[in-house]
Motif scaffolding. Sequence first.
Motif, mmCIF file in Angstrom:
data_model
loop_
_atom_site.group_PDB
_atom_site.id
_atom_site.type_symbol
_atom_site.label_atom_id
_atom_site.label_comp_id
_atom_site.label_asym_id
_atom_site.label_seq_id
_atom_site.Cartn_x
_atom_site.Cartn_y
_atom_site.Cartn_z
ATOM 1 N N GLY A 6 15.532 6.443 -7.507
ATOM 2 C CA GLY A 6 14.154 6.499 -8.796
ATOM 3 C C GLY A 6 13.871 5.367 -9.395
ATOM 4 N N CYS A 7 14.677 4.260 -8.881
ATOM 5 C CA CYS A 7 14.331 2.577 -9.553
ATOM 6 C C CYS A 7 13.009 2.410 -8.775
ATOM 7 N N GLY A 8 12.718 2.177 -7.103
ATOM 8 C CA GLY A 8 12.132 1.999 -6.103
ATOM 9 C C GLY A 8 11.727 0.375 -6.534
ATOM 10 N N LYS A 31 3.068 -4.332 -3.650
ATOM 11 C CA LYS A 31 1.781 -3.152 -3.552
ATOM 12 C C LYS A 31 2.981 -2.148 -3.057
ATOM 13 N N ARG A 32 3.286 -0.895 -3.608
ATOM 14 C CA ARG A 32 4.110 0.475 -3.504
ATOM 15 C C ARG A 32 3.883 0.750 -1.911
ATOM 16 N N CYS A 33 5.361 0.831 -0.942
ATOM 17 C CA CYS A 33 5.381 1.341 0.472
ATOM 18 C C CYS A 33 4.868 2.255 -0.052
ATOM 19 N N VAL A 34 4.302 2.729 1.030
ATOM 20 C CA VAL A 34 3.624 4.302 1.458
ATOM 21 C C VAL A 34 4.562 4.780 1.591
ATOM 22 N N GLN A 35 5.486 4.961 2.148
ATOM 23 C CA GLN A 35 6.777 5.781 2.294
ATOM 24 C C GLN A 35 7.584 6.042 0.447
ATOM 25 N N LEU A 36 7.294 5.011 0.251
ATOM 26 C CA LEU A 36 8.584 5.921 -1.250
ATOM 27 C C LEU A 36 7.787 6.797 -2.069
ATOM 28 N N ASN A 37 8.579 7.773 -2.364
ATOM 29 C CA ASN A 37 7.841 9.343 -2.933
ATOM 30 C C ASN A 37 7.640 9.173 -4.478
ATOM 31 N N GLU A 38 6.858 10.120 -5.003
ATOM 32 C CA GLU A 38 6.492 10.094 -6.306
ATOM 33 C C GLU A 38 7.783 10.194 -7.584
ATOM 34 N N ASN A 39 8.835 10.410 -6.354
ATOM 35 C CA ASN A 39 9.983 10.156 -7.057
ATOM 36 C C ASN A 39 10.876 8.580 -6.843
ATOM 37 N N ASN A 40 10.247 7.434 -6.150
ATOM 38 C CA ASN A 40 10.862 6.658 -6.138
ATOM 39 C C ASN A 40 11.453 6.488 -5.119
ATOM 40 N N LEU A 41 11.439 7.344 -4.435
ATOM 41 C CA LEU A 41 13.023 8.473 -3.354
ATOM 42 C C LEU A 41 12.103 7.478 -1.405
#
Length: 83
Positions: A6-8, A31-41
């Motif tokens: 969940g760190c991300g 920029k947030r990776c598009v493959q990172l879900n809402e739980n930062n996984l």
Amino acid sequence: MECRLGCGACCIAPSISSSIPGMLDGKPAGKRCVQLNENNLCQLFGKSERPAVCHNFKACSDICGNTNEQAFIIITELEQITG
């Protein structure tokens, strides 16, 4: 060190020049990776589509610090130094 789920930070703070599904030109720093879900996984974890740079990253206290916030700070500073 085990990755803090969940760190991300490693999926947001650094630039990634490798192609990522959904980000064919890689991603810029911060920029947030598009493959990172809402739980930062990572949604690609354990899959062959996951970029080698991501697969080869290993959490360690020098990079990840003791908290998620420290990880963002350290990785951002490293990106600025090496960017």
